[in-house]
Design an enzyme around this catalytic site. Structure first.
Site, PDB file in Angstrom:
ATOM      1  CB  CYS A  12      -0.950   0.014   1.192  1.00 20.22           C
ATOM      2  SG  CYS A  12      -1.899   1.549   1.278  1.00 20.22           S
ATOM      3  CB  CYS A  15       0.508   1.535   4.394  1.00 21.94           C
ATOM      4  SG  CYS A  15      -1.147   1.046   4.941  1.00 21.94           S
ATOM      5  CG  HIS A  54      -4.836  -0.409   4.541  1.00 19.75           C
ATOM      6  ND1 HIS A  54      -4.230   0.261   3.498  1.00 19.75           N
ATOM      7  CD2 HIS A  54      -5.791  -1.183   3.986  1.00 19.75           C
ATOM      8  CE1 HIS A  54      -4.788  -0.117   2.355  1.00 19.75           C
ATOM      9  NE2 HIS A  54      -5.744  -0.994   2.622  1.00 19.75           N
ATOM     10  CG  ASN A  98     -11.997  10.819  -5.962  1.00 11.13           C
ATOM     11  OD1 ASN A  98     -12.999  11.505  -6.117  1.00 11.13           O
ATOM     12  ND2 ASN A  98     -10.793  11.247  -6.288  1.00 11.13           N
ATOM     13  N   GLY A 104     -13.781   7.142  -8.938  1.00 11.49           N
ATOM     14  CA  GLY A 104     -12.520   7.752  -9.355  1.00 11.49           C
ATOM     15  C   GLY A 104     -11.355   7.506  -8.414  1.00 11.49           C
ATOM     16  CG  HIS A 109      -4.350   4.123   2.992  1.00 15.59           C
ATOM     17  ND1 HIS A 109      -3.450   3.399   3.762  1.00 15.59           N
ATOM     18  CD2 HIS A 109      -4.824   5.103   3.797  1.00 15.59           C
ATOM     19  CE1 HIS A 109      -3.377   3.916   4.969  1.00 15.59           C
ATOM     20  NE2 HIS A 109      -4.210   4.967   5.024  1.00 15.59           N
ATOM     21  CG  HIS A 111      -6.864   9.351  -0.518  1.00 16.71           C
ATOM     22  ND1 HIS A 111      -6.941   8.036  -0.923  1.00 16.71           N
ATOM     23  CD2 HIS A 111      -7.059  10.105  -1.631  1.00 16.71           C
ATOM     24  CE1 HIS A 111      -7.158   7.998  -2.229  1.00 16.71           C
ATOM     25  NE2 HIS A 111      -7.250   9.235  -2.683  1.00 16.71           N
TER      26      HIS A 111
HETATM   27  P1  5GP Z   1      -7.503   9.222  -5.807  1.00 15.11           P
HETATM   28  O1  5GP Z   1      -7.631   9.282  -7.293  1.00 15.11           O
HETATM   29  O2  5GP Z   1      -7.218   7.822  -5.314  1.00 15.11           O
HETATM   30  O3  5GP Z   1      -8.618   9.908  -5.074  1.00 15.11           O
HETATM   31  O4  5GP Z   1      -6.251  10.133  -5.457  1.00 15.11           O
HETATM   32  C1  5GP Z   1      -4.959   9.666  -5.330  1.00 15.11           C
HETATM   33  C2  5GP Z   1      -4.076  10.900  -5.279  1.00 15.11           C
HETATM   34  O5  5GP Z   1      -2.793  10.488  -4.825  1.00 15.11           O
HETATM   35  C3  5GP Z   1      -3.866  11.588  -6.630  1.00 15.11           C
HETATM   36  O6  5GP Z   1      -4.316  12.940  -6.562  1.00 15.11           O
HETATM   37  C4  5GP Z   1      -2.364  11.487  -6.866  1.00 15.11           C
HETATM   38  O7  5GP Z   1      -1.812  12.643  -7.461  1.00 15.11           O
HETATM   39  C5  5GP Z   1      -1.805  11.248  -5.481  1.00 15.11           C
HETATM   40  N1  5GP Z   1      -0.597  10.453  -5.447  1.00 15.11           N
HETATM   41  C6  5GP Z   1      -0.386   9.282  -6.112  1.00 15.11           C
HETATM   42  N2  5GP Z   1       0.842   8.813  -5.842  1.00 15.11           N
HETATM   43  C7  5GP Z   1       1.412   9.709  -4.978  1.00 15.11           C
HETATM   44  C8  5GP Z   1       2.688   9.755  -4.341  1.00 15.11           C
HETATM   45  O8  5GP Z   1       3.554   8.894  -4.495  1.00 15.11           O
HETATM   46  N3  5GP Z   1       2.921  10.825  -3.523  1.00 15.11           N
HETATM   47  C9  5GP Z   1       1.992  11.797  -3.325  1.00 15.11           C
HETATM   48  N4  5GP Z   1       2.342  12.805  -2.513  1.00 15.11           N
HETATM   49  N5  5GP Z   1       0.777  11.790  -3.911  1.00 15.11           N
HETATM   50  C10 5GP Z   1       0.498  10.739  -4.729  1.00 15.11           C
HETATM   51 ZN    ZN Z   2      -2.690   1.500   3.345  1.00 14.81          ZN
END
Ligand code: 5GP
Ligand code: ZN
Length: 124
Positions: A12, A15, A54, A98, A104, A109, A111
């Site tokens: 993850c 995590c 998690h 999301n 989306g 994990h 957030h």
């Molecule tokens: P989701 O689409 O799952 O709601 O958002 C995931 C978010 O995580 C995206 O906005 C993406 O830019 C961010 N993200 C993905 N990988 C990383 C990473 O390695 N570091 C950081 N700081 N953000 C990440």
């Molecule tokens: Zn996690």
């Protein structure tokens, strides 16, 4: 309905970020919560808040997580202001979670995206 997933899978990404195993630009940390800047910001301010435990998505949140998720929601406005969002009502911020493929979600994990700052934004 899917089973609750509160154990951390080995792979993850968030995590690992919460544990400091993958670097991030930290915004906030306490015993239960970690916040860090999104690597691809949509807005002048764009950070993510995660529980250290998690939980795969909001679809797996249970009653045992209510206090933690409540703390995250109450903390979000304070962090938003500290990160440069302008005060409500002229300023403000957007909170997005999301959930699942059709919601989306890319990182599984739970957030909270917190986005703010002057318009226009890249997205959203
Ligand atoms: P989701 O689409 O799952 O709601 O958002 C995931 C978010 O995580 C995206 O906005 C993406 O830019 C961010 N993200 C993905 N990988 C990383 C990473 O390695 N570091 C950081 N700081 N953000 C990440
Ligand atoms: Zn996690």
């Amino acid at each position: 309905m899917s089973q609750p997933v509160t154990h951390a899978p080995d792979n993850c990404l968030f995590c690992k970020i919460a544990a400091g195993q993958i670097p991030s630009r930290k915004v906030y940390e306490d015993d239960e919560i970690f916040a860090f800047h999104d690597i691809h910001p949509w807005a002048p301010v764009h950070f993510l808040m995660i529980p250290k435990v998690h939980i795969a998505s909001m679809a797996q949140a249970g009653a045992e997580h209510a206090a933690l998720l409540g703390r995250m929601m109450v903390l979000a406005p304070q962090l938003a202001l500290a990160q440069g969002c302008n005060p409500y009502p002229a300023g403000g911020f957007r909170i997005v979670t999301n959930t699942g493929a059709e919601g989306g979600q890319e990182v599984h994990h739970l957030h909270i995206h917190v986005m703010g700052g002057p318009r226009p934004w890249l997205k959203g």
